[in-house]
Write an enzyme that holds these catalytic residues in place. Structure first.
Site, PDB file in Angstrom:
ATOM      1  N   SER A  10       0.856  -1.200   0.005  1.00 25.46           N
ATOM      2  CA  SER A  10       0.027   0.103  -0.021  1.00 25.46           C
ATOM      3  C   SER A  10       0.884   1.433  -0.030  1.00 25.46           C
ATOM      4  CB  SER A  10      -1.010  -0.029   1.134  1.00 25.46           C
ATOM      5  OG  SER A  10      -0.244  -0.447   2.375  1.00 25.46           O
ATOM      6  N   GLY A  11       1.871   1.217  -0.851  1.00 24.53           N
ATOM      7  CA  GLY A  11       2.761   2.480  -1.360  1.00 24.53           C
ATOM      8  C   GLY A  11       1.997   3.012  -2.316  1.00 24.53           C
ATOM      9  N   GLN A  44      10.392  12.787  -0.174  1.00 21.00           N
ATOM     10  CA  GLN A  44      10.596  14.164  -0.156  1.00 21.00           C
ATOM     11  C   GLN A  44      10.526  15.220  -1.321  1.00 21.00           C
ATOM     12  OE1 GLN A  44      14.174  15.009   2.466  1.00 21.00           O
ATOM     13  NE2 GLN A  44      13.299  13.878   4.125  1.00 21.00           N
ATOM     14  N   GLU A 111      16.383  18.709  -9.293  1.00 23.31           N
ATOM     15  CA  GLU A 111      17.077  17.729  -8.616  1.00 23.31           C
ATOM     16  C   GLU A 111      18.149  17.327  -9.633  1.00 23.31           C
ATOM     17  OE1 GLU A 111      15.000  14.347  -6.746  1.00 23.31           O
ATOM     18  OE2 GLU A 111      13.585  16.039  -5.691  1.00 23.31           O
ATOM     19  N   HIS A 226      21.857   6.982  -1.673  1.00 26.23           N
ATOM     20  CA  HIS A 226      21.439   8.413  -1.811  1.00 26.23           C
ATOM     21  C   HIS A 226      22.822   9.259  -0.952  1.00 26.23           C
ATOM     22  CE1 HIS A 226      19.714  12.268  -1.305  1.00 26.23           C
ATOM     23  NE2 HIS A 226      18.451  11.859  -2.066  1.00 26.23           N
ATOM     24  N   ARG A 275      23.333  10.958  -9.261  1.00 28.53           N
ATOM     25  CA  ARG A 275      23.397  10.581  -7.662  1.00 28.53           C
ATOM     26  C   ARG A 275      24.480   9.437  -7.312  1.00 28.53           C
ATOM     27  NH1 ARG A 275      17.818   9.269  -5.292  1.00 28.53           N
ATOM     28  NH2 ARG A 275      17.334  11.437  -5.595  1.00 28.53           N
ATOM     29  N   HIS A 334      19.177   3.462  -0.713  1.00 25.41           N
ATOM     30  CA  HIS A 334      17.788   4.181  -0.784  1.00 25.41           C
ATOM     31  C   HIS A 334      16.765   3.789  -1.982  1.00 25.41           C
ATOM     32  CE1 HIS A 334      15.819   7.968  -1.123  1.00 25.41           C
ATOM     33  NE2 HIS A 334      15.829   7.859  -2.474  1.00 25.41           N
ATOM     34  N   GLU A 358       8.473  -0.068  -6.942  1.00 30.77           N
ATOM     35  CA  GLU A 358       9.870  -0.327  -6.877  1.00 30.77           C
ATOM     36  C   GLU A 358      10.217  -1.854  -6.779  1.00 30.77           C
ATOM     37  OE1 GLU A 358      11.529   1.924  -3.699  1.00 30.77           O
ATOM     38  OE2 GLU A 358      13.672   0.671  -3.591  1.00 30.77           O
ATOM     39  N   ARG A 369      18.951   5.327 -11.209  1.00 27.53           N
ATOM     40  CA  ARG A 369      17.814   5.956 -11.397  1.00 27.53           C
ATOM     41  C   ARG A 369      17.973   7.456 -11.453  1.00 27.53           C
ATOM     42  NH1 ARG A 369      13.590   7.937  -7.529  1.00 27.53           N
ATOM     43  NH2 ARG A 369      15.258   7.331  -5.840  1.00 27.53           N
TER      44      ARG A 369
HETATM   45  P1  FAD Z   1       6.486   1.268  -1.223  1.00 33.47           P
HETATM   46  O1  FAD Z   1       6.049   2.749  -1.062  1.00 33.47           O
HETATM   47  O2  FAD Z   1       7.737   1.012  -0.537  1.00 33.47           O
HETATM   48  O3  FAD Z   1       5.334   0.275  -0.446  1.00 33.47           O
HETATM   49  C1  FAD Z   1       5.393  -0.988  -0.228  1.00 33.47           C
HETATM   50  C2  FAD Z   1       4.352  -1.648   0.511  1.00 33.47           C
HETATM   51  O4  FAD Z   1       4.290  -3.041   0.305  1.00 33.47           O
HETATM   52  C3  FAD Z   1       4.110  -1.153   1.814  1.00 33.47           C
HETATM   53  O5  FAD Z   1       2.775  -0.585   2.080  1.00 33.47           O
HETATM   54  C4  FAD Z   1       4.628  -2.277   2.951  1.00 33.47           C
HETATM   55  O6  FAD Z   1       3.883  -2.287   4.041  1.00 33.47           O
HETATM   56  C5  FAD Z   1       4.122  -3.353   1.767  1.00 33.47           C
HETATM   57  N1  FAD Z   1       4.503  -4.559   1.930  1.00 33.47           N
HETATM   58  C6  FAD Z   1       5.879  -4.998   1.821  1.00 33.47           C
HETATM   59  N2  FAD Z   1       6.226  -6.368   1.999  1.00 33.47           N
HETATM   60  C7  FAD Z   1       4.836  -6.842   2.541  1.00 33.47           C
HETATM   61  C8  FAD Z   1       4.433  -8.152   2.674  1.00 33.47           C
HETATM   62  N3  FAD Z   1       4.990  -9.327   2.833  1.00 33.47           N
HETATM   63  N4  FAD Z   1       2.992  -8.367   2.976  1.00 33.47           N
HETATM   64  C9  FAD Z   1       2.219  -7.364   2.860  1.00 33.47           C
HETATM   65  N5  FAD Z   1       2.510  -5.936   2.656  1.00 33.47           N
HETATM   66  C10 FAD Z   1       3.880  -5.779   2.403  1.00 33.47           C
HETATM   67  N6  FAD Z   1      10.971   8.604  -5.083  1.00 33.47           N
HETATM   68  C11 FAD Z   1      10.729   9.783  -5.871  1.00 33.47           C
HETATM   69  O7  FAD Z   1      10.155   9.475  -6.800  1.00 33.47           O
HETATM   70  N7  FAD Z   1      10.631  10.837  -5.366  1.00 33.47           N
HETATM   71  C12 FAD Z   1      11.173  11.204  -4.127  1.00 33.47           C
HETATM   72  O8  FAD Z   1      11.275  12.454  -3.581  1.00 33.47           O
HETATM   73  C13 FAD Z   1      11.460  10.201  -2.975  1.00 33.47           C
HETATM   74  N8  FAD Z   1      11.921  10.197  -2.075  1.00 33.47           N
HETATM   75  C14 FAD Z   1      12.509   9.238  -1.258  1.00 33.47           C
HETATM   76  C15 FAD Z   1      12.797   9.647   0.002  1.00 33.47           C
HETATM   77  C16 FAD Z   1      12.835   8.352   0.846  1.00 33.47           C
HETATM   78  C17 FAD Z   1      13.290   8.567   2.249  1.00 33.47           C
HETATM   79  C18 FAD Z   1      12.909   7.119   0.349  1.00 33.47           C
HETATM   80  C19 FAD Z   1      13.117   5.915   1.319  1.00 33.47           C
HETATM   81  C20 FAD Z   1      12.541   6.860  -0.991  1.00 33.47           C
HETATM   82  C21 FAD Z   1      12.104   8.106  -1.783  1.00 33.47           C
HETATM   83  N9  FAD Z   1      11.697   7.836  -3.142  1.00 33.47           N
HETATM   84  C22 FAD Z   1      11.343   8.915  -3.851  1.00 33.47           C
HETATM   85  C23 FAD Z   1      11.643   6.451  -3.770  1.00 33.47           C
HETATM   86  C24 FAD Z   1      10.001   6.261  -3.523  1.00 33.47           C
HETATM   87  O9  FAD Z   1       9.802   6.594  -2.249  1.00 33.47           O
HETATM   88  C25 FAD Z   1       9.906   4.654  -3.752  1.00 33.47           C
HETATM   89  O10 FAD Z   1      10.609   4.104  -4.745  1.00 33.47           O
HETATM   90  C26 FAD Z   1       8.448   4.403  -3.982  1.00 33.47           C
HETATM   91  O11 FAD Z   1       7.645   5.231  -3.124  1.00 33.47           O
HETATM   92  C27 FAD Z   1       8.078   2.808  -3.982  1.00 33.47           C
HETATM   93  O12 FAD Z   1       6.604   2.823  -3.944  1.00 33.47           O
HETATM   94  P2  FAD Z   1       5.941   1.290  -3.816  1.00 33.47           P
HETATM   95  O13 FAD Z   1       4.513   1.608  -4.055  1.00 33.47           O
HETATM   96  O14 FAD Z   1       6.586   0.604  -4.973  1.00 33.47           O
HETATM   97  O15 FAD Z   1       6.711   0.723  -2.414  1.00 33.47           O
HETATM   98  C1  SIN Z   2      15.394  12.967  -2.793  1.00 37.79           C
HETATM   99  O1  SIN Z   2      14.184  13.877  -2.214  1.00 37.79           O
HETATM  100  O2  SIN Z   2      16.140  13.518  -2.541  1.00 37.79           O
HETATM  101  C2  SIN Z   2      14.818  11.721  -2.823  1.00 37.79           C
HETATM  102  C3  SIN Z   2      14.159  11.639  -4.325  1.00 37.79           C
HETATM  103  C4  SIN Z   2      14.154  10.365  -5.050  1.00 37.79           C
HETATM  104  O3  SIN Z   2      14.701   9.547  -4.270  1.00 37.79           O
HETATM  105  O4  SIN Z   2      13.930  10.343  -5.952  1.00 37.79           O
END
Ligand code: FAD
Ligand code: SIN
Length: 527
Positions: A10-11, A44, A111, A226, A275, A334, A358, A369
């Protein structure tokens, strides 16, 4: 009633996919108590999208391909940049409160390695939280979605040669959820490294579930570090707070121990170099015993502290005042460029299994990336997956019977100490700079981790700990193996024993997990 589509995670990817699947019935499974979780709420900088005057999807494509160091798939990336602009405009039209200028136009930040200002954001550096909460509220309100929080997906279940369900463990104990299709949106695996910006739940469960089901993986050697996590580790292995790259986009400067700016001597783009270049320049100095600091003052002056509320909060929590002094930074794991191989519709190599966000490897990030392309990737490919599933599942299908009494998996208890030691080894030897000796030492360390049987009456917390440890160790083995096999330096993968780019290796490497589920038993099946 026919089985639902089960979405795991649920990201941004899972929430977006669940919403876009309407009217198909969806069960959304997430292992956290809160609905919005994973990296998404921590994001962020914002979302990269070609929205501004003077920008175009073609320019965004060119920047993304340049950052990817020869491994980016230009066709899929063109889809990302074209559909990305459409998806972000759609969010704006549906009322997601992005920051705007006095005329009402979206404010766009800069960025690293972007040729124009292109990063749309919300509440300054709280973009991820705003996006995640907005999507989560829509999911809560949607009639076609059933949400299961605090529920850990453990393994995929097969029937008739296809993925037809998921074995989960939650407050009600073990359960098999039958599914017409499973969508993995379970995020990355930053927790495999000790020093990481990722939250505790990012243990790569989905990657391992797919690998255990025989799905093809790729590009696991490419982990993005990062350059500017706040260097405030308490030794617990918990995530390090991030200092967004948008700070350097707004004028913040990296300083060496003598207080001198050093990035201009490293790359023509100085503090806004790609990066991987900035992270290695910072890491080299730290490895030599020098502290590196980030002077935030130019950025805070240009944008005001209100542009960076999260950064101000994490500095204050660490007892630092960035308005008066530069703050200490360190590189940290990261973002995972590799993952489960998918085609542009999000289909994996296993029938019945789709992936987005991701955990997926679409080919858009190559070896490195481009900043802020991953929230975008989650949005775009969640929609691709949903469109494919809506089309596929509207056709009559043979019903696959799933064995709801699938035996519970055999799990091992792994003490926290050895897992933390492997995470430290990954940061030290499978981090910014690698070589064969260090990689082999970590591979041996992983193989030597003692495993004990998990008692039958293990609690929910113990089961989660066992599954996450299994997954961390499996991924550590997969990444180390991929890093050993890539005998060159490219993008985020830097080998001190092979310091040059090898043009003959300008291709993606795929992997499958060995039959016995051991990370050591891997095969490169295609290049
Ligand atoms: P996630 O958002 O990581 O969500 C994964 C989900 O899967 C979660 O809900 C978790 O609970 C669930 N899950 C995992 N394993 C299980 C399981 N076994 N059973 C049930 N549920 C499970 N990217 C950008 O483009 N811009 C930014 O500004 C940026 N800033 C960032 C800052 C930080 C600090 C970080 C860590 C990353 C950042 N990124 C950024 C990268 C970006 O946030 C992620 O790549 C993106 O949010 C991933 O989304 P997602 O939905 O694939 O996974
Ligand atoms: C950041 O805000 O520096 C993170 C951005 C990203 O990971 O894409």
């Amino acid at each position: 009633m026919s089985a639902p589509v089960v979405v795991i995670g649920s990201g941004v990817a899972g929430l977006s996919a669940a919403l876009a699947l309407a009217p198909l019935p969806v069960v959304l499974v997430t292992k956290t108590g809160a609905l919005a979780s994973g990296s998404t709420p921590w994001a962020q900088g914002g979302i990269a999208a070609a929205l501004g005057a003077g920008d175009s999807p073609e320019m965004h494509l060119a920047d993304t391909v340049a950052a990817g160091a020869g491994l980016t798939d230009p066709v899929v990336t063109s889809l990302l940049t074209r559909q990305g602009a459409v998806a972000v405009r759609d969010l704006i039209d549906r009322g997601l409160p992005f920051d705007r200028d006095g005329t009402g136009a979206p404010l766009l930040g800069r960025e690293a390695a972007h040729s124009v200002d292109r990063i749309i954001h919300a509440q300054g550096d709280r973009t991820g939280r705003v996006v995640a909460d907005w999507l989560a509220a829509a999911v809560q309100a949607a009639d076609h979605i059933t949400v299961m929080t605090d529920t850990l997906a453990v393994d995929l279940v097969e029937a008739d040669g296809r993925i037809a369900g998921v074995q989960v463990h939650g407050p009600a104990g073990w359960q098999v959820l039958a599914a017409r299709a499973v969508v993995l949106a379970s995020g990355g695996w930053g927790m495999v490294w000790r020093d990481t910006t990722n939250p505790a739940e990012n243990t790569g469960d989905g990657l391992v579930m797919a690998a255990r089901a025989g799905a093809m993986l790729a590009d696991l050697e490419f982990m993005q570090f990062h350059p500017t996590a706040l260097a405030v580790s308490d030794g617990s292995g918990a995530r390090l707070p991030l200092l967004t790259e948008a700070l350097r986009g707004a004028g913040a400067v990296l300083l060496d121990a003598a207080g001198g700016a050093f990035m201009a001597a490293e790359h023509p783009l100085a503090d806004l170099a790609p990066r991987d270049v900035v992270a290695r320049a910072v890491g080299q100095r730290i490895a030599a015993g020098e502290a590196v600091r980030l002077d935030l003052r130019p950025a805070l002056k240009a944008k005001g502290v209100s542009g960076f509320p999260q950064v101000m909060e994490v500095c204050a929590a660490a007892g630092l005042d960035p308005l008066t002094d530069p703050v200490p930074v360190t590189p940290a794991a990261h973002y995972a460029m590799g993952g489960v191989v998918t085609d542009p519709r999000g289909r994996t190599s296993r029938s019945g299994l789709w992936a987005c966000g991701e955990v997926a490897c679409t080919g858009v990030h190559g070896a490195n990336r481009l900043a802020s392309n991953s929230l975008l990737e989650g949005l775009v490919f969640a929609r691709q997956v949903a469109a494919d599933l809506r089309a596929t599942l509207s056709r009559p299908q043979a019903v696959t019977a799933v064995d709801l009494s699938t035996p519970v998996p055999v799990l091992s208890r792994v003490d926290a100490g050895p897992v933390q030691a492997v995470r430290a080894g990954m940061s030290q030897q499978v981090g910014l700079v690698r070589d064969a000796a260090g990689l082999s030492a970590v591979a041996a360390q992983i193989a030597a981790v003692p495993l004990q049987p998990l008692p039958m009456d293990a609690s929910q917390a113990e089961i989660r700990q066992a599954v996450e440890a299994r997954n961390l160790l499996t991924i550590a083995g997969l990444v180390t193996d991929a890093a050993l096999r890539r005998r060159e330096s490219r993008g985020a993968h830097w080998r001190r024993d092979y310091p040059e780019v090898n043009p003959a290796l300008a291709r993606r490497m795929t992997q499958r997990l060995g039959e016995d589920g051991q990370s050591a038993a891997l095969a490169v099946v295609a290049t």
